[in-house]
Design a protein around this motif. Structure first.
Motif, PDB file in Angstrom:
ATOM      1  N   LEU A  34      -3.799  -4.139   5.415  1.00 16.08           N
ATOM      2  CA  LEU A  34      -2.785  -3.129   5.112  1.00 16.08           C
ATOM      3  C   LEU A  34      -3.353  -1.783   5.520  1.00 16.08           C
ATOM      4  N   MET A  35      -2.487  -0.878   5.951  1.00 17.62           N
ATOM      5  CA  MET A  35      -2.960   0.384   6.498  1.00 17.62           C
ATOM      6  C   MET A  35      -2.188   1.563   5.911  1.00 17.62           C
ATOM      7  N   ALA A  36      -2.896   2.505   5.292  1.00 15.61           N
ATOM      8  CA  ALA A  36      -2.278   3.746   4.828  1.00 15.61           C
ATOM      9  C   ALA A  36      -2.705   4.829   5.807  1.00 15.61           C
ATOM     10  N   LEU A  37      -1.798   5.216   6.686  1.00 12.20           N
ATOM     11  CA  LEU A  37      -2.115   6.169   7.752  1.00 12.20           C
ATOM     12  C   LEU A  37      -1.534   7.537   7.422  1.00 12.20           C
ATOM     13  N   THR A  38      -2.406   8.522   7.247  1.00  7.77           N
ATOM     14  CA  THR A  38      -1.951   9.899   7.120  1.00  7.77           C
ATOM     15  C   THR A  38      -2.165  10.563   8.471  1.00  7.77           C
TER      16      THR A  38
ATOM     17  N   THR B 184       2.184   8.754   6.354  1.00 12.44           N
ATOM     18  CA  THR B 184       2.472  10.058   5.787  1.00 12.44           C
ATOM     19  C   THR B 184       1.875  11.123   6.696  1.00 12.44           C
TER      20      THR B 184
ATOM     21  N   SER C 179       0.537   5.710   0.088  1.00 22.07           N
ATOM     22  CA  SER C 179      -0.297   6.909   0.140  1.00 22.07           C
ATOM     23  C   SER C 179       0.334   8.010  -0.692  1.00 22.07           C
TER      24      SER C 179
ATOM     25  N   VAL D  86       0.847  -1.194   0.000  1.00 23.42           N
ATOM     26  CA  VAL D  86       0.000   0.000   0.000  1.00 23.42           C
ATOM     27  C   VAL D  86       0.883   1.245   0.000  1.00 23.42           C
TER      28      VAL D  86
ATOM     29  N   THR E 109      -7.055  -1.577   4.027  1.00 25.63           N
ATOM     30  CA  THR E 109      -7.398  -2.642   3.101  1.00 25.63           C
ATOM     31  C   THR E 109      -7.420  -3.943   3.878  1.00 25.63           C
TER      32      THR E 109
ATOM     33  N   THR F 143      -6.168  10.726   8.164  1.00 28.36           N
ATOM     34  CA  THR F 143      -6.977   9.865   7.302  1.00 28.36           C
ATOM     35  C   THR F 143      -6.388   8.475   7.369  1.00 28.36           C
TER      36      THR F 143
ATOM     37  N   ASP G 196       1.815   2.311   5.257  1.00 28.14           N
ATOM     38  CA  ASP G 196       2.488   3.504   4.771  1.00 28.14           C
ATOM     39  C   ASP G 196       2.046   4.633   5.690  1.00 28.14           C
TER      40      ASP G 196
ATOM     41  N   GLY H 286      -6.678   4.720   5.562  1.00 30.28           N
ATOM     42  CA  GLY H 286      -7.245   3.800   4.584  1.00 30.28           C
ATOM     43  C   GLY H 286      -6.850   2.396   4.983  1.00 30.28           C
TER      44      GLY H 286
END
Lengths: 325, 325
Positions: B88-92, B132, A49, A47, B141, B137, B130, B139
């Motif tokens: 999976l984790m997209a962490l902002t 950022t 971003s 993944v 999955t 936010t 990921d 996301g």
């Protein structure tokens, strides 16, 4: 304001007829997608971003934002030697765009064009999406496959291996510098490198069984080589003279800044690989068939850290041991 | 500012020893994770975004934000009858938190606690991330598996089927109302329903082979029933009297508002299912073993749209045909 359901339906549904061949039993539109992995393959997932004004400028063309968000994620599959198969996208639209129907439609149509064109190029189906409003952020999950045991990882480099890179370096940083100077023509080779990077999926597949280690260059060559070195527990020596510089980079920045961009600029999305010396020629031939250069830029040794090799006319690059994390 | 690599390493790496049993050939830390799907299973994948002040309040406890972001994603796997396997984790991260090392460490430690506890509860391994900086936010999955051909979809409801829901409804909206009134005690049953929803994974698995259609209730019963109805091409009739109301909801909001919350409040993450009448008792027994109620709230017919049934003392619910999309 557009309904989320309508948005996903209109811009992000994959054509149903493509499903049979793409291993999709049920696509976008239910609670989840149903996929059919191939026997004998491992699943490769990652993944990434992309955040506005962190990873791309807020005034970048929407199609480039769509392309780039997918490209940087696919680049990780390339680095594993995987074939791309499926992707999922969590899109947080800018609030002001989301609440203006005409603006949202125009933006999304362009964005989807960039995203889908790259999907098509790499036979990747979009199988899931979520659209929300906030600050423009895109999380892309990509899923690919690789025959069991054939994945390229960061940890296989051996003392004596050569270090090589695909394509050319420094274009990402060079393109960003030009964008900041006001250049907006995406056909400019450096701007294209920055905003429309090409994930090296075919190269990754071609290097299966040859490369001892691989990763993609997203943080910059020195930083990424530092990760590879740590994972493989080897030392690395670089020949700065040998770095393949992106087209137009030296003209735009001068030699010194061009080398710096290639060493630590990041956003290049080329593959960084290690190879036994006797396999370099085969690897180069395979990449030549893909229209891609493979350049040897150093070798692995048993010293600690990453060291640079002196250029006679530039003492600056003589030692950068310890620069990389 | 914390380095992204360090962040992922410290808070989000799955313990390596768990990999062998979890179908993970290579976990977090390379360019991508390598997973080993089981033979005879289909892969079930979905992505969900959670945006600050859209999906959760900015001052919600970090552990609840971590729990909730994963829970709403897992809920989609539950709705397919899938077993959860990987995420999976997209962490902002919020910029101000990201740039303050002490604040970031405290927030992440709490956040990871909530995320990992729910991972553990459902045997879900975090295999990619990921991190950022921007506007908070997340996301997520999620990937699960279901025996081929056994997935529950939205499109299988038949005329004559009963419509049923797991657990109780309206708690998400009731909890949000209480939060806005200043309630901060997460042990309050309504606040727990809003901020710490429980994805009904075991219920989804238990309903395999029994439910003709299923989806999770995230947008609100009426809206979600509208999606199911469209996908299955049936009509739906609801008995508003029969709606199971969340604990404490009627006391907090009054009967009228409680019913409204149950019908259109959203964020309940219960399962909405259809069943042949002769299978209701078996389904109820299976869910009772899981400590979960199954309540019949209507039936499928061949009329268009969703219709409500009159209550003698409340004309308001008599007709809501056409309310649902």
């Amino acid at each position: 304001m557009l309904g989320e359901f309508e948005l996903i339906q209109r811009y992000f549904m994959s054509p149903q007829e493509a499903h049979a061949t793409a291993g999709i039993a049920l696509g976008n539109g239910d609670d989840a997608a149903l996929l059919v992995p191939q026997a004998g393959q491992q699943l490769v997932v990652s993944v990434d971003s992309s955040v506005v004004d962190v990873h791309f400028p807020h005034d970048a063309p929407a199609h480039a934002i769509g392309h780039r968000a997918l490209a940087v994620a696919l680049s990780d599959l390339a680095a594993m030697g995987a074939t791309a198969r499926w992707s999922l996208m969590a899109l947080t639209l800018d609030k002001s765009v989301f609440n203006d129907r005409a603006a949202a439609e125009q933006w999304l149509a362009e964005y989807a064009k960039g995203f889908h064109a790259l999907c098509q190029q790499h036979a990747t189906a979009l199988v899931g999406g979520d659209v929300t409003a906030g600050a423009l952020t895109i999380g892309v999950t990509v899923m690919g496959e690789v025959p069991s045991g054939m994945a390229l990882t960061r940890s296989g480099a051996q003392v004596g291996d050569v270090i090589a890179v695909t394509g050319a370096l420094g274009g990402g940083a060079g393109g960003l510098a030009l964008w900041r100077q006001g250049e907006r023509e995406l056909t400019h080779p450096l701007l294209a490198r920055y905003l429309l990077p090409q994930p090296r999926l075919a190269a990754g597949v071609a290097l299966r069984g040859l490369a001892t280690a691989a990763m993609d260059i997203s943080d910059g060559l020195l930083a990424d080589l530092g990760h590879l070195r740590k994972a493989s527990q080897v030392g690395c020596s670089l020949e700065v003279d040998a770095l393949p510089l992106a087209e137009g980079l030296q003209e735009a920045l001068g030699l010194e800044a061009a080398r710096k961009a290639a060493l630590s600029g990041g956003d290049d999305y080329e593959l960084l690989v290690t190879l036994a010396p006797e396999n370099v020629e085969t690897a180069r031939q395979r990449l030549t068939e893909l229209g891609l250069a493979l350049t040897v830029i150093g070798h692995c040794n048993d010293n600690p850290g990453v060291t640079g090799v002196a250029r006679s006319d530039n003492e600056g690059w003589q030692h950068f041991s310890g620069v990389a994390p």
